[in-house]
Design a protein around this motif. Structure first.
Motif, PDB file in Angstrom:
ATOM      1  N   VAL A  96       0.839  -1.205   0.000  1.00 17.65           N
ATOM      2  CA  VAL A  96       0.000   0.000   0.000  1.00 17.65           C
ATOM      3  C   VAL A  96       0.877   1.259   0.000  1.00 17.65           C
ATOM      4  CG1 VAL A  96      -1.622   1.344   1.403  1.00 17.65           C
ATOM      5  CG2 VAL A  96      -2.012  -1.097   1.036  1.00 17.65           C
ATOM      6  N   VAL A  97       1.933   1.253   0.830  1.00 16.68           N
ATOM      7  CA  VAL A  97       2.835   2.412   0.882  1.00 16.68           C
ATOM      8  C   VAL A  97       3.551   2.593  -0.451  1.00 16.68           C
ATOM      9  CG1 VAL A  97       4.950   3.301   1.944  1.00 16.68           C
ATOM     10  CG2 VAL A  97       3.142   2.349   3.369  1.00 16.68           C
ATOM     11  N   VAL A  98       4.050   1.505  -1.025  1.00 16.12           N
ATOM     12  CA  VAL A  98       4.771   1.595  -2.302  1.00 16.12           C
ATOM     13  C   VAL A  98       3.849   2.091  -3.406  1.00 16.12           C
ATOM     14  CG1 VAL A  98       5.876   0.208  -4.102  1.00 16.12           C
ATOM     15  CG2 VAL A  98       6.516  -0.116  -1.724  1.00 16.12           C
ATOM     16  N   ARG A  99       2.647   1.567  -3.468  1.00 16.30           N
ATOM     17  CA  ARG A  99       1.705   2.032  -4.509  1.00 16.30           C
ATOM     18  C   ARG A  99       1.285   3.471  -4.287  1.00 16.30           C
ATOM     19  NH1 ARG A  99      -1.983  -3.112  -5.901  1.00 16.30           N
ATOM     20  NH2 ARG A  99      -0.394  -4.173  -7.113  1.00 16.30           N
TER      21      ARG A  99
ATOM     22  N   ARG B 243       7.013   9.289  -6.207  1.00 16.13           N
ATOM     23  CA  ARG B 243       7.929   9.411  -5.075  1.00 16.13           C
ATOM     24  C   ARG B 243       8.250   8.045  -4.480  1.00 16.13           C
ATOM     25  NH1 ARG B 243       9.070  14.071  -6.779  1.00 16.13           N
ATOM     26  NH2 ARG B 243       7.788  15.816  -6.147  1.00 16.13           N
ATOM     27  N   ARG B 244       8.482   7.072  -5.310  1.00 10.59           N
ATOM     28  CA  ARG B 244       8.719   5.709  -4.851  1.00 10.59           C
ATOM     29  C   ARG B 244       9.938   5.600  -3.930  1.00 10.59           C
ATOM     30  NH1 ARG B 244       6.708   0.970  -7.474  1.00 10.59           N
ATOM     31  NH2 ARG B 244       7.763  -0.842  -6.651  1.00 10.59           N
TER      32      ARG B 244
ATOM     33  N   TYR C 154      11.527   5.966   4.004  1.00  9.74           N
ATOM     34  CA  TYR C 154      11.262   6.879   5.107  1.00  9.74           C
ATOM     35  C   TYR C 154      10.008   6.475   5.885  1.00  9.74           C
ATOM     36  CZ  TYR C 154      14.935   9.753   3.193  1.00  9.74           C
ATOM     37  OH  TYR C 154      16.149  10.198   2.749  1.00  9.74           O
ATOM     38  N   VAL C 155       9.248   5.549   5.345  1.00  9.11           N
ATOM     39  CA  VAL C 155       8.107   4.975   6.054  1.00  9.11           C
ATOM     40  C   VAL C 155       8.472   3.579   6.568  1.00  9.11           C
ATOM     41  CG1 VAL C 155       5.706   4.226   5.844  1.00  9.11           C
ATOM     42  CG2 VAL C 155       6.468   6.302   4.685  1.00  9.11           C
ATOM     43  N   ARG C 156       9.187   2.810   5.742  1.00  2.00           N
ATOM     44  CA  ARG C 156       9.527   1.434   6.108  1.00  2.00           C
ATOM     45  C   ARG C 156      10.392   1.347   7.368  1.00  2.00           C
ATOM     46  NH1 ARG C 156      11.346  -0.889   0.290  1.00  2.00           N
ATOM     47  NH2 ARG C 156       9.283  -1.320  -0.538  1.00  2.00           N
ATOM     48  N   VAL C 157      11.438   2.152   7.442  1.00  2.23           N
ATOM     49  CA  VAL C 157      12.395   2.030   8.540  1.00  2.23           C
ATOM     50  C   VAL C 157      11.747   2.345   9.891  1.00  2.23           C
ATOM     51  CG1 VAL C 157      14.546   2.928   9.501  1.00  2.23           C
ATOM     52  CG2 VAL C 157      14.413   2.322   7.076  1.00  2.23           C
ATOM     53  N   PRO C 158      11.079   3.505  10.057  1.00  3.86           N
ATOM     54  CA  PRO C 158      10.466   3.734  11.373  1.00  3.86           C
ATOM     55  C   PRO C 158       9.339   2.749  11.683  1.00  3.86           C
ATOM     56  CG  PRO C 158       9.927   5.532   9.887  1.00  3.86           C
ATOM     57  CD  PRO C 158      10.930   4.671   9.194  1.00  3.86           C
ATOM     58  N   ALA C 159       8.613   2.310  10.665  1.00  2.00           N
ATOM     59  CA  ALA C 159       7.553   1.331  10.906  1.00  2.00           C
ATOM     60  C   ALA C 159       8.144  -0.003  11.357  1.00  2.00           C
ATOM     61  CB  ALA C 159       6.713   1.134   9.650  1.00  2.00           C
ATOM     62  N   ALA C 160       9.238  -0.429  10.742  1.00  2.52           N
ATOM     63  CA  ALA C 160       9.876  -1.688  11.131  1.00  2.52           C
ATOM     64  C   ALA C 160      10.442  -1.597  12.555  1.00  2.52           C
ATOM     65  CB  ALA C 160      10.982  -2.049  10.146  1.00  2.52           C
TER      66      ALA C 160
ATOM     67  N   LEU D 284      14.722  17.357   4.747  1.00  2.00           N
ATOM     68  CA  LEU D 284      16.074  17.844   4.438  1.00  2.00           C
ATOM     69  C   LEU D 284      16.551  17.342   3.085  1.00  2.00           C
ATOM     70  CD1 LEU D 284      17.781  17.451   7.935  1.00  2.00           C
ATOM     71  CD2 LEU D 284      17.127  19.589   6.787  1.00  2.00           C
ATOM     72  N   ARG D 285      16.237  16.099   2.772  1.00  2.00           N
ATOM     73  CA  ARG D 285      16.633  15.545   1.477  1.00  2.00           C
ATOM     74  C   ARG D 285      15.923  16.268   0.338  1.00  2.00           C
ATOM     75  NH1 ARG D 285      15.340   9.558  -0.893  1.00  2.00           N
ATOM     76  NH2 ARG D 285      16.202   9.977  -2.936  1.00  2.00           N
ATOM     77  N   VAL D 286      14.647  16.513   0.497  1.00  2.00           N
ATOM     78  CA  VAL D 286      13.890  17.212  -0.550  1.00  2.00           C
ATOM     79  C   VAL D 286      14.401  18.634  -0.710  1.00  2.00           C
ATOM     80  CG1 VAL D 286      11.602  18.125  -1.117  1.00  2.00           C
ATOM     81  CG2 VAL D 286      11.847  15.759  -0.352  1.00  2.00           C
ATOM     82  N   ARG D 287      14.687  19.278   0.407  1.00  2.00           N
ATOM     83  CA  ARG D 287      15.196  20.656   0.354  1.00  2.00           C
ATOM     84  C   ARG D 287      16.549  20.714  -0.346  1.00  2.00           C
ATOM     85  NH1 ARG D 287      17.188  24.399   5.170  1.00  2.00           N
ATOM     86  NH2 ARG D 287      17.183  26.373   4.057  1.00  2.00           N
TER      87      ARG D 287
END
Length: 151
Positions: free
Chosen positions: A62-65, A72-73, A78-84, A137-140
């Motif tokens: 769901v997050v990847v789709r 923005r794949r 940035y969602v997987r790591v804190p969720a894991a 920060l990465r986007v900026r």
């Protein structure tokens, strides 16, 4: 013939020490209730493979789709790591977070089991907040490095 790569003496020593520590922990763990430990390991493996793996595979899809559709794949980490990490903490501390072992924890440690849920929620918020900050920060940085478009 291939040459066998063994590693440095320090690596071998550290590996031997880790195996010795694991063997000691295994012997100590299995002394009191070997059947309960074996049952817990088999149950945990089945719970993970039959329930948890499909759940977090679907959540990841769901997050990847969702992020992939927005172009923005690469943001999925940035969602997987804190969720894991949050899920791992929940898994480890679930008995105390859920309040299932309050009396047992209090009698074994003489400490109050209150606050584990709040601390886990706080850690989860910090993990996701830190991840969002890193993404911002990465986007900026990426927008600063991008040359201006000519009109």
């Amino acid at each position: 013939m291939r040459k066998l790569v063994v590693g440095s003496p320090l690596q071998i020593l550290l590996l031997a020490c880790s195996f010795a520590l694991a063997a000691y922990a295994g012997v100590r763990l299995l002394v009191d209730d070997w059947f309960g430990v074996a049952l817990w390991l088999v149950g945990a493996a089945l719970l993970h493979d039959l329930v948890l793996l499909p759940v977090y595979a679907v959540a990841d899809r769901v997050v990847v789709r969702g992020l992939g559709a927005a172009g923005r794949r690469e943001w999925t980490m940035y969602v997987r790591v804190p969720a894991a990490l949050s899920g791992l903490l929940l898994l480890v501390w679930f008995p105390l977070i859920s309040g299932m072992v309050d009396r047992r924890y209090r009698s074994a440690t003489a400490l109050s089991p209150d606050g584990f849920l709040g601390r886990w929620l706080l850690i989860t918020a910090v993990l996701f907040g830190g991840s969002a900050l890193l993404l911002a920060l990465r986007v900026r940085r990426a927008t600063k490095l991008r040359p201006p478009a000519d009109h």
